[in-house]
Design a protein around this motif. Structure first.
Motif, PDB file in Angstrom:
ATOM      1  N   ARG A   1       0.828  -1.187   0.000  1.00  0.00           N
ATOM      2  CA  ARG A   1       0.000   0.000   0.000  1.00  0.00           C
ATOM      3  C   ARG A   1       0.871   1.249   0.000  1.00  0.00           C
ATOM      4  NH1 ARG A   1      -5.081   0.515   2.132  1.00  0.00           N
ATOM      5  NH2 ARG A   1      -5.913   2.534   1.604  1.00  0.00           N
TER       6      ARG A   1
ATOM      7  N   THR B   1       2.357   6.877  -6.446  1.00  0.00           N
ATOM      8  CA  THR B   1       1.329   7.856  -6.796  1.00  0.00           C
ATOM      9  C   THR B   1       1.868   9.277  -6.694  1.00  0.00           C
ATOM     10  OG1 THR B   1      -0.312   6.366  -5.876  1.00  0.00           O
ATOM     11  CG2 THR B   1      -1.018   8.613  -6.265  1.00  0.00           C
TER      12      THR B   1
ATOM     13  N   ARG C   1       3.792  18.554 -17.895  1.00  0.00           N
ATOM     14  CA  ARG C   1       2.869  19.625 -18.305  1.00  0.00           C
ATOM     15  C   ARG C   1       3.578  20.972 -18.353  1.00  0.00           C
ATOM     16  NH1 ARG C   1      -2.188  17.215 -16.848  1.00  0.00           N
ATOM     17  NH2 ARG C   1      -2.175  15.643 -18.458  1.00  0.00           N
TER      18      ARG C   1
ATOM     19  N   GLU D   1      -4.839  17.042   0.949  1.00  0.00           N
ATOM     20  CA  GLU D   1      -5.408  15.859   0.294  1.00  0.00           C
ATOM     21  C   GLU D   1      -4.477  14.658   0.468  1.00  0.00           C
ATOM     22  OE1 GLU D   1      -7.755  14.480  -1.428  1.00  0.00           O
ATOM     23  OE2 GLU D   1      -6.836  13.175  -2.923  1.00  0.00           O
TER      24      GLU D   1
ATOM     25  N   PRO E   1      -5.047   7.579   3.676  1.00  0.00           N
ATOM     26  CA  PRO E   1      -4.633   6.553   4.646  1.00  0.00           C
ATOM     27  C   PRO E   1      -3.275   5.938   4.306  1.00  0.00           C
ATOM     28  CG  PRO E   1      -6.307   5.681   3.181  1.00  0.00           C
ATOM     29  CD  PRO E   1      -6.112   7.109   2.792  1.00  0.00           C
TER      30      PRO E   1
ATOM     31  N   LYS F   1      -9.200   5.636   6.371  1.00  0.00           N
ATOM     32  CA  LYS F   1      -9.639   4.743   5.301  1.00  0.00           C
ATOM     33  C   LYS F   1     -11.138   4.839   5.076  1.00  0.00           C
ATOM     34  CE  LYS F   1      -6.180   1.181   5.586  1.00  0.00           C
ATOM     35  NZ  LYS F   1      -5.860  -0.057   6.277  1.00  0.00           N
TER      36      LYS F   1
ATOM     37  N   ILE G   1     -13.249   7.443   5.837  1.00  0.00           N
ATOM     38  CA  ILE G   1     -13.900   8.747   5.705  1.00  0.00           C
ATOM     39  C   ILE G   1     -13.550   9.388   4.370  1.00  0.00           C
ATOM     40  CG2 ILE G   1     -13.975   9.218   8.169  1.00  0.00           C
ATOM     41  CD1 ILE G   1     -11.542  11.068   7.748  1.00  0.00           C
TER      42      ILE G   1
ATOM     43  N   LEU H   1      -3.587  19.271 -13.234  1.00  0.00           N
ATOM     44  CA  LEU H   1      -3.961  17.942 -13.691  1.00  0.00           C
ATOM     45  C   LEU H   1      -5.396  17.962 -14.220  1.00  0.00           C
ATOM     46  CD1 LEU H   1      -1.349  17.105 -12.451  1.00  0.00           C
ATOM     47  CD2 LEU H   1      -2.520  15.451 -11.034  1.00  0.00           C
ATOM     48  N   THR H   2      -5.754  16.956 -14.974  1.00  0.00           N
ATOM     49  CA  THR H   2      -7.134  16.872 -15.440  1.00  0.00           C
ATOM     50  C   THR H   2      -8.005  16.338 -14.304  1.00  0.00           C
ATOM     51  OG1 THR H   2      -6.936  14.604 -16.180  1.00  0.00           O
ATOM     52  CG2 THR H   2      -6.353  16.311 -17.767  1.00  0.00           C
TER      53      THR H   2
ATOM     54  N   GLU I   1      -7.333  12.719 -13.819  1.00  0.00           N
ATOM     55  CA  GLU I   1      -6.052  12.465 -13.157  1.00  0.00           C
ATOM     56  C   GLU I   1      -6.151  12.708 -11.654  1.00  0.00           C
ATOM     57  OE1 GLU I   1      -3.004  13.488 -16.847  1.00  0.00           O
ATOM     58  OE2 GLU I   1      -3.685  15.056 -15.504  1.00  0.00           O
ATOM     59  N   ASN I   2      -6.862  13.765 -11.283  1.00  0.00           N
ATOM     60  CA  ASN I   2      -7.058  14.039  -9.868  1.00  0.00           C
ATOM     61  C   ASN I   2      -7.764  12.868  -9.179  1.00  0.00           C
ATOM     62  OD1 ASN I   2      -6.359  16.665  -8.448  1.00  0.00           O
ATOM     63  ND2 ASN I   2      -7.017  17.420 -10.437  1.00  0.00           N
TER      64      ASN I   2
ATOM     65  N   LEU J   1      -5.383   9.795  -8.973  1.00  0.00           N
ATOM     66  CA  LEU J   1      -4.414   9.883  -7.880  1.00  0.00           C
ATOM     67  C   LEU J   1      -5.079   9.546  -6.560  1.00  0.00           C
ATOM     68  CD1 LEU J   1      -2.273  13.079  -8.573  1.00  0.00           C
ATOM     69  CD2 LEU J   1      -1.731  10.711  -9.070  1.00  0.00           C
ATOM     70  N   HIS J   2      -6.282  10.100  -6.377  1.00  0.00           N
ATOM     71  CA  HIS J   2      -6.992   9.871  -5.121  1.00  0.00           C
ATOM     72  C   HIS J   2      -7.286   8.379  -4.934  1.00  0.00           C
ATOM     73  CE1 HIS J   2      -9.669  11.101  -1.810  1.00  0.00           C
ATOM     74  NE2 HIS J   2     -10.332  10.029  -2.158  1.00  0.00           N
TER      75      HIS J   2
ATOM     76  N   ARG K   1      -5.748   5.881  -6.134  1.00  0.00           N
ATOM     77  CA  ARG K   1      -4.506   5.154  -5.843  1.00  0.00           C
ATOM     78  C   ARG K   1      -4.109   5.341  -4.376  1.00  0.00           C
ATOM     79  NH1 ARG K   1      -1.030   3.606  -9.974  1.00  0.00           N
ATOM     80  NH2 ARG K   1      -1.747   4.113 -12.055  1.00  0.00           N
ATOM     81  N   LEU K   2      -4.203   6.592  -3.920  1.00  0.00           N
ATOM     82  CA  LEU K   2      -3.814   6.866  -2.528  1.00  0.00           C
ATOM     83  C   LEU K   2      -4.694   6.101  -1.544  1.00  0.00           C
ATOM     84  CD1 LEU K   2      -3.052  10.707  -2.435  1.00  0.00           C
ATOM     85  CD2 LEU K   2      -1.444   8.859  -2.065  1.00  0.00           C
ATOM     86  N   TYR K   3      -5.946   5.858  -1.933  1.00  0.00           N
ATOM     87  CA  TYR K   3      -6.860   5.166  -1.034  1.00  0.00           C
ATOM     88  C   TYR K   3      -6.939   3.682  -1.328  1.00  0.00           C
ATOM     89  CZ  TYR K   3      -8.365   9.441   1.181  1.00  0.00           C
ATOM     90  OH  TYR K   3      -8.381  10.599   1.908  1.00  0.00           O
ATOM     91  N   GLY K   4      -6.014   3.207  -2.173  1.00  0.00           N
ATOM     92  CA  GLY K   4      -5.922   1.771  -2.409  1.00  0.00           C
ATOM     93  C   GLY K   4      -7.114   1.157  -3.114  1.00  0.00           C
TER      94      GLY K   4
ATOM     95  N   ARG L   1     -11.028   1.051 -10.461  1.00  0.00           N
ATOM     96  CA  ARG L   1     -10.790   2.492 -10.572  1.00  0.00           C
ATOM     97  C   ARG L   1     -11.618   3.184 -11.635  1.00  0.00           C
ATOM     98  NH1 ARG L   1      -4.580   2.280 -10.615  1.00  0.00           N
ATOM     99  NH2 ARG L   1      -4.374   1.300  -8.570  1.00  0.00           N
TER     100      ARG L   1
ATOM    101  N   ARG M   1     -14.485  13.442  -5.727  1.00  0.00           N
ATOM    102  CA  ARG M   1     -13.252  12.819  -5.280  1.00  0.00           C
ATOM    103  C   ARG M   1     -13.418  12.197  -3.893  1.00  0.00           C
ATOM    104  NH1 ARG M   1      -8.051  16.512  -4.525  1.00  0.00           N
ATOM    105  NH2 ARG M   1      -9.281  17.187  -2.756  1.00  0.00           N
TER     106      ARG M   1
END
Lengths: 257, 376
Positions: free
Chosen positions: A2, A9, A20, A89, A94, B128, B130, B143-144, B147-148, B151-152, B154-157, B163, B199
């Motif tokens: 993870r 990421t 860009r 953000e 997590p 995780k 919330i 970013l588009t 893309e935003n 990324l989110h 991915r960060l939240y698995g 996805r 998001r």
């Protein structure tokens, strides 16, 4: 797993942003290129007892300059992220904060590496076209293979400085101040532009404290075969410096948030 | 069983104990030996609906900045599936509370349970489950939209196979599918806010925190955002805790509202109940400063702030005539008379003597407080 995904990421985002911002790529190449040509052509004095011409002498220094400018940008980007709110953000996700710093650092180092490589290839190209320029630089695949990891190491160290400063400061203006009062002198004192052997004693002391000196010297040894400081020593200093800078950056970043 | 964590009133040691809603459990502080009782119910409404499950339980939550109690001993519960509003003026401590519940900030004392996890001990687990929409922008504007969101997730698995589906789904929800591949910089404020809400939903959170979701949006866009929030509640059965300083917003959207001022909850209940407690409509008389003393004697039950007389009456339309006659008889000059159906702002005014949206004088205090708050 993870956490690795998180590192990737954050890194990926840096890459997209870098891709860009094409102006940024050009802007950070401009300075080193000016140095190489204007300064390098202006001062034609041979160095190291006439064995190396000046353009060859400053070539490694200018690569370090490109690495510095680009790597310091990751410090600026930390402040930007904070101001734009994207930092929150990432922080509320997590994942551990260490993954975020590492992702940011690797992102900064990767962009620096790309910039450094562009300068390296540029020197290579010019050397082929005009033999009087960079005649002392040994450029071939094996040099490049040693230069590459050195550049990674140096970039990561400077990224560490950038992120540490950004974690201590609140504003971009403050960062600009630090850039001018600490980072620029670090470059000028590093022996990137003149041999440190010729310096008066008191400046030389400062030079030996400056980690950038060792970055320039190690690259110089690999690229032109001459250096004022023994390669093993300069490499070890860079290694320890980078390692501790990343630790400090992680600590400061963590404390800040 | 619910675990409650709170600070010992004597020595501030963190104490945890377990119990069920409605329980009263004797506790002894392990450090100083002080005896006390932990009460597992916060407001009466909760006792009635014992069977409801709770998504957020807050007990004694406190945040002290250098010289300011930003959040002062808050206790409340949020039930699963409801929209819970946090209403109060700017600087009342709403965002600080949200930041603590989202584990972005550590409380000075007290604690909270979000989705059954302790915000202090299990911050990663809390994060995780919330979703969060911040008060200020937090998108990467280079970013588009896609893309935003990418990324989110991915960060939240969020699993790779999931996805794309989820991204399309949330974009659809906020009607941004057509702009999925545009750079966020080119979006209007309302579109950015909608994207942020989208998001916050990608990882299917159980609880969604919205911090001033419509701040700075024009009235039309605000209405739009409200629709999305209601849709979320209906379709996703998500628990939503939102802060706002727009009383109409709290009135329109929230199942229950906590009114907060200077870091304390001063009223909690359904918007209707809070308004009903005021006892009907309000008649407002603007009078000259010179007549204020006189008015105080004549209208004994009225609340008088500056040069405004506020009278609570059952039916303002019928009673205003009587009130005006009474004023005339007692030689109180009425510059202007207004009738107001009660709003949550009146509830606030009634409880604090101030408007939620502060005037110039209060703004100065506010700025002073903020300056103090920033500290070093």
């Amino acid at each position: 797993m993870r956490e690795l995904e998180a590192v990737y990421t954050v890194w990926l985002r840096e890459m997209i942003r870098y891709y860009r911002a094409k102006e940024r790529i050009l802007a950070s190449l401009a300075m080193p290129i000016f140095w190489l040509f204007i300064f390098g052509s202006g001062i034609r004095a041979p160095v190291f007892g006439g064995q190396v011409d000046y353009t060859s002498f400053i070539a490694p220094g200018v690569i370090v300059m490109a690495l510095m400018f680009t790597s310091m940008h990751s410090g600026i980007s930390v402040i930007w992220d904070r101001e734009l709110g994207f930092m929150k953000e990432m922080l509320v996700a997590p994942v551990s904060r260490i993954s975020i710093v590492i992702g940011k650092s690797l992102g900064g180092a990767t962009t620096a590496l790309i910039q450094g490589t562009i300068i390296f290839l540029l020197i290579f190209g010019i050397q082929n076209l005009y033999s009087e320029y960079f005649s002392g630089v040994r450029i071939n695949i094996s040099t490049f293979l040693i230069v590459l990891p050195l550049m990674v190491l140096i970039s990561l160290g400077i990224v560490g400085i950038g992120i540490s400063i950004a974690s201590l400061l609140d504003t971009l203006e403050g960062f600009g101040l630090i850039m001018n009062f600490i980072v620029m002198p670090m470059f000028f004192l590093s022996g990137a532009l003149f041999p440190i052997n010729n310096l008066p004693e008191w400046i030389r002391v400062v030079t030996y404290i400056d980690p950038i000196t060792y970055a320039v010297e190690s690259l110089r040894f690999v690229m032109i075969g001459f250096s004022s400081i023994n390669f093993v020593l300069s490499f070890s200093v860079i290694f320890v410096f980078t390692f501790s800078m990343i630790l400090i950056a992680t600590y400061l970043f963590n404390r800040r948030s | 069983m619910i675990t409650k964590t709170f600070a010992c009133p004597e020595c501030n040691t963190q104490i945890s104990c377990q119990g069920n809603l409605g329980d009263k459990i004797k506790v002894v502080c392990p450090k100083c030996g002080k005896k006390g009782v932990a009460i597992f119910a916060v407001d009466k409404a909760d006792l009635k609906t014992k069977t409801d499950s709770l998504s957020i339980e807050v007990a004694g939550l406190t945040k002290i900045y250098k010289n300011l109690k930003a959040v002062n001993n808050l206790s409340f519960n949020v039930r699963t599936g409801e929209i819970f509003g946090f209403l109060g003026p700017n600087g009342a401590g709403k965002t600080t509370t949200i930041n603590m519940l989202c584990t972005l900030m550590k409380p000075t004392s007290g604690g909270a349970i979000v989705c059954n996890y302790d915000i202090i001990k299990h911050s990663l687990e809390v994060r995780k489950c919330i979703g969060l929409v911040f008060q200020d922008a937090s998108l990467d504007d280079r970013l588009t939209a896609r893309e935003n969101l990418e990324l989110h997730s991915r960060l939240y698995g969020v699993q790779k196979s999931e996805r794309r589906k989820r991204i399309d789904e949330v974009l659809e929800l906020v009607e941004l599918s057509a702009r999925a591949d545009s750079i966020v910089r080119t979006f209007s404020g309302g579109m950015q806010r909608r994207l942020e809400i989208a998001r916050g939903l990608i990882h299917y959170p159980k609880v969604l925190f919205l911090d001033e979701p419509t701040l700075g949006l024009d009235p039309q866009t605000r209405k739009h955002v409200w629709d999305y929030i209601l849709k979320l509640k209906k379709e996703y059965k998500i628990t939503i805790m939102m802060t706002t300083h727009y009383m109409e917003e709290a009135d329109e959207l929230c199942d229950r509202v906590a009114i907060i001022d200077h870091g304390k909850i001063i009223a909690l209940g359904t918007p209707k109940k809070l308004k009903d407690n005021l006892g009907g409509d309000t008649i407002i008389l603007d009078i000259p400063d010179d007549d204020v003393e006189k008015a105080r004697k004549v209208f004994k039950k009225a609340k008088i702030f500056d040069s405004q007389v506020l009278l609570s009456v059952k039916n303002a339309g019928r009673e205003i005539k009587k009130v005006l006659e009474k004023a005339k008889k007692n030689k109180i000059y009425v510059i202007e008379a207004n009738i107001r159906k009660p709003t949550l702002n009146d509830v606030f005014l009634h409880l604090t003597g101030r408007e939620i949206r502060e005037g110039a004088a209060n703004l100065r205090d506010e700025l002073k407080r903020r300056r103090g708050m920033r500290g070093h």
